[in-house]
Design a protein around this motif. Structure first.
Motif: not given
Ligand code: NAP
Lengths: 347, 212
Positions: B7-14, B30-32, B69-73, B89-92, B127-136
């Motif tokens: 898993i790339l990303g340790a935010g809410r979704v990751g 899992i990695a960031t 976050p998609l803008h960091k793709y 799982a990312m969204n614009y 996995l993009n069209h389900i809210g992060y807390h709904e996932m669990e």
């Molecule tokens: N929120 C929701 O309910 C939901 C549901 C479905 C889909 N989504 C989509 O899922 C994506 C993530 O949302 P989120 O709410 O989880 O965001 P978030 O809480 O802001 O977390 C983003 C994570 O990505 C990491 N990151 C940034 N650049 C990276 C890279 N190059 N490699 C690995 N990790 C990296 C960040 O850590 P560092 O900055 O420390 O690296 C952080 O851990 C978004 O595109 C969103 O549209 C969101």
């Protein structure tokens, strides 16, 4: 446990659904803060928000006015969107309010903001979001921690400050500065590493699920050598108190619909359903809408998970009639708070 | 042997997906963008059972999920992800995250833009069209009539199959929505994105995607 309220301002609606004035909403917010002080509420937070329905765009200004009109309540931003503001100005405004208050009642909460209106408004690029936030928070902390008015800072998010005076200094030397987060784990860890108090904004789901995040925050703080009074958690949720649960649920609902219709227009959501509102108004869900017993019991139950020292509520959105907000504030201070204290003491 | 999950990303979704995948019995890394040591405490407390690794190690898993976050793709490494099955799982979602020219000025779906940037990956949108807390919260055992369904779009049938099996084990029905371009039907502001559906309902919607 401190009990408080927060607001982004709430513009009242005419019977035909059109908005009344944002000036009226601003005055209502000021009146609510003064009222909260009189009835003994512990804390009032003013959010930074830039829409007609929620027009509290300038927390520092309202807080400075309220500082002069109140005597005991703690006042803070909830939150200041620091990435798109000038930390020097934010610090000066809150230090000014602090001087007016006599000292010790003014706080800053730095947040990213949950919506992005400030980026086009102030001419910032959202792609710089993380960098702006990190640097400007660093500057705010540098200003606050400075032993004297003379400050040096360098960075790229704003012109550097070469040994310049930033005044006034806070009465007690520095202001409490909080970090606000909606509950991402990296933000909790970061706040802990910085040794700053942490405010969780919990707008949905089940708040007790934040328990591992609060644990991560505390352990990150400990690992970085931060201990003591500054390591603490507060919680902001939706909430409205009325004499009965039924009244509270009914009072909050129309504004909730209006808010969700407005957000839905922007974000492409379908029409809000009453069932999804009702699904959130009972324990252990996120809307603390109820009578004093219900709300007090839920605060105490959540305290068992998060150990928070302050819980504050937003009840005014979507044109909540002002008298309902005022009554909720009264009940929070005079009915909920003593119950919370009694329940916590009995634990 | 289950595939390993990176898993790339340790935010809410990751973190939500990491917990759900650990619960389903997967080995999860899992990695960031930060060094693994920086998220070790986070992973231990928030996603116990998963392993904190460097992004390149997470990318070396059998199935990789992009949850940044998609803008960091553009900070993702195409080299690390070459030949990999990658869930996007990312969204614009401009009203929430702001406008980004790479997606605003491009008629393709966000997942196609990301897939083109990665070049050699088998990208599957899901996995993009389900809210992060709904996932669990919304997972149900297979066969449950109220089980929620998640759409899956991708150009590589084998990759899609891998993803569908993963989604099933997480507690959701997977509905094949067609090629990657068909992911348009469940981008933000569509009926699928804003609602919650069972497999029969979702089947109907991916065939006739109404705007919400
Ligand atoms: N929120 C929701 O309910 C939901 C549901 C479905 C889909 N989504 C989509 O899922 C994506 C993530 O949302 P989120 O709410 O989880 O965001 P978030 O809480 O802001 O977390 C983003 C994570 O990505 C990491 N990151 C940034 N650049 C990276 C890279 N190059 N490699 C690995 N990790 C990296 C960040 O850590 P560092 O900055 O420390 O690296 C952080 O851990 C978004 O595109 C969103 O549209 C969101």
């Amino acid at each position: 446990m401190e009990i408080g309220a927060y607001s982004f301002g709430d513009t009242q609606l005419n019977p035909d659904g059109s908005s009344r004035s944002t000036a009226e909403a601003t005055k209502n917010l000021f009146d609510a803060i003064v009222h909260a002080d009189r009835v003994g509420l512990d804390y009032f937070g003013v959010g930074e928000h830039h829409t007609v329905s929620m027009p509290a765009s300038s927390p520092g200004t309202i807080i400075a006015a309220a500082a002069a009109a109140t005597t005991q309540i703690t006042l803070g931003s909830a939150a200041s969107i620091i990435g798109t503001d000038d930390p020097v100005r934010v610090f000066q405004q809150f230090a000014t309010a602090d001087a007016i208050s006599g000292g010790g009642r003014i706080e800053i909460t730095a947040g990213r903001g949950s919506s992005v209106e400030t980026f086009p408004l102030f001419g910032y690029d959202l792609n710089d979001y993380d960098e702006l936030y990190a640097q400007k928070l660093d500057l705010l902390l540098t200003l606050n921690n400075s032993a004297t008015a003379n400050v040096t800072w360098s960075g790229t998010a704003r012109p550097s400050i070469p040994e310049l005076d930033v005044v006034p200094r806070p009465v007690q030397g520095s202001l409490p500065i909080w970090i606000a987060t909606g509950g991402s784990a990296p933000s909790s860890a970061r706040a802990g590493r910085l040794g700053l108090p942490l405010a969780y904004a919990i707008i949905g789901g089940q708040p007790h699920r934040f328990a591992p995040l609060a644990q991560l925050y505390r352990q990150s703080a400990a690992a970085a050598g931060h201990t003591g009074d500054n390591i603490k958690v507060s919680v902001a949720t939706f909430g409205l108190v009325a004499p009965t649960k039924k009244e509270a649920v009914e009072r909050m609902y129309p504004g909730w619909v209006n808010l969700n219709v407005e957000m839905g227009r922007l974000r492409g959501w379908p029409a809000p359903q009453k069932a999804s509102y009702l699904a959130q108004v009972d324990a252990p869900n996120a809307y603390f809408v109820g009578d004093p017993d219900d709300v007090a019991e839920r605060i105490v139950a959540l305290h068992g998970h998060l150990g928070h020292m302050r819980h504050f509520f937003q009840g005014d959105h979507g044109g909540l009639p002002h008298e309902y907000l005022m009554e909720s504030i009264t009940l929070l201070a005079t009915e909920v708070k003593p119950r919370v204290e009694r329940l916590l003491a009995a634990k | 042997m289950h595939p390993t999950i990176g898993i790339l990303g340790a935010g809410r979704v990751g973190t939500a997906l990491a917990r759900q995948a650990v619960k389903a019995g997967y080995r999860v890394r899992i990695a960031t963008a930060q060094p693994a040591a920086d998220i070790e405490l986070l992973v231990n407390i928030v996603t116990p059972g998963a392993e904190a690794v460097e992004a390149s190690e997470a990318a070396a898993s059998d199935l990789v999920i992009m949850a940044i976050p998609l803008h960091k793709y553009r900070t993702l490494s195409p080299a690390d992800l070459t030949g990999k099955v990658v869930i996007d799982a990312m969204n614009y979602w401009a009203p929430v995250d702001g406008v980004h020219d790479d997606f605003e000025a491009d008629a393709r779906t966000s997942s196609e833009v990301v897939a083109a940037f990665l070049g050699g990956s088998h990208v599957v949108k899901s996995l993009n069209h389900i809210g992060y807390h709904e996932m669990e919260e919304d997972d149900r055992p297979a066969g449950d009539a109220s089980r929620r369904a998640l759409a899956v779009a991708g150009d590589d049938p084998a990759a899609k199959e891998l993803v569908q099996r993963f989604i099933d084990r997480l507690g959701y029905d997977a509905v094949d929505a067609g090629p990657l371009a068909a992911g348009r039907a469940f981008q933000p502001a569509t009926a699928i994105f804003t609602g919650s559906y069972t497999a029969p309902e979702l089947h109907a919607l991916v065939r006739h995607p109404l705007a919400a």
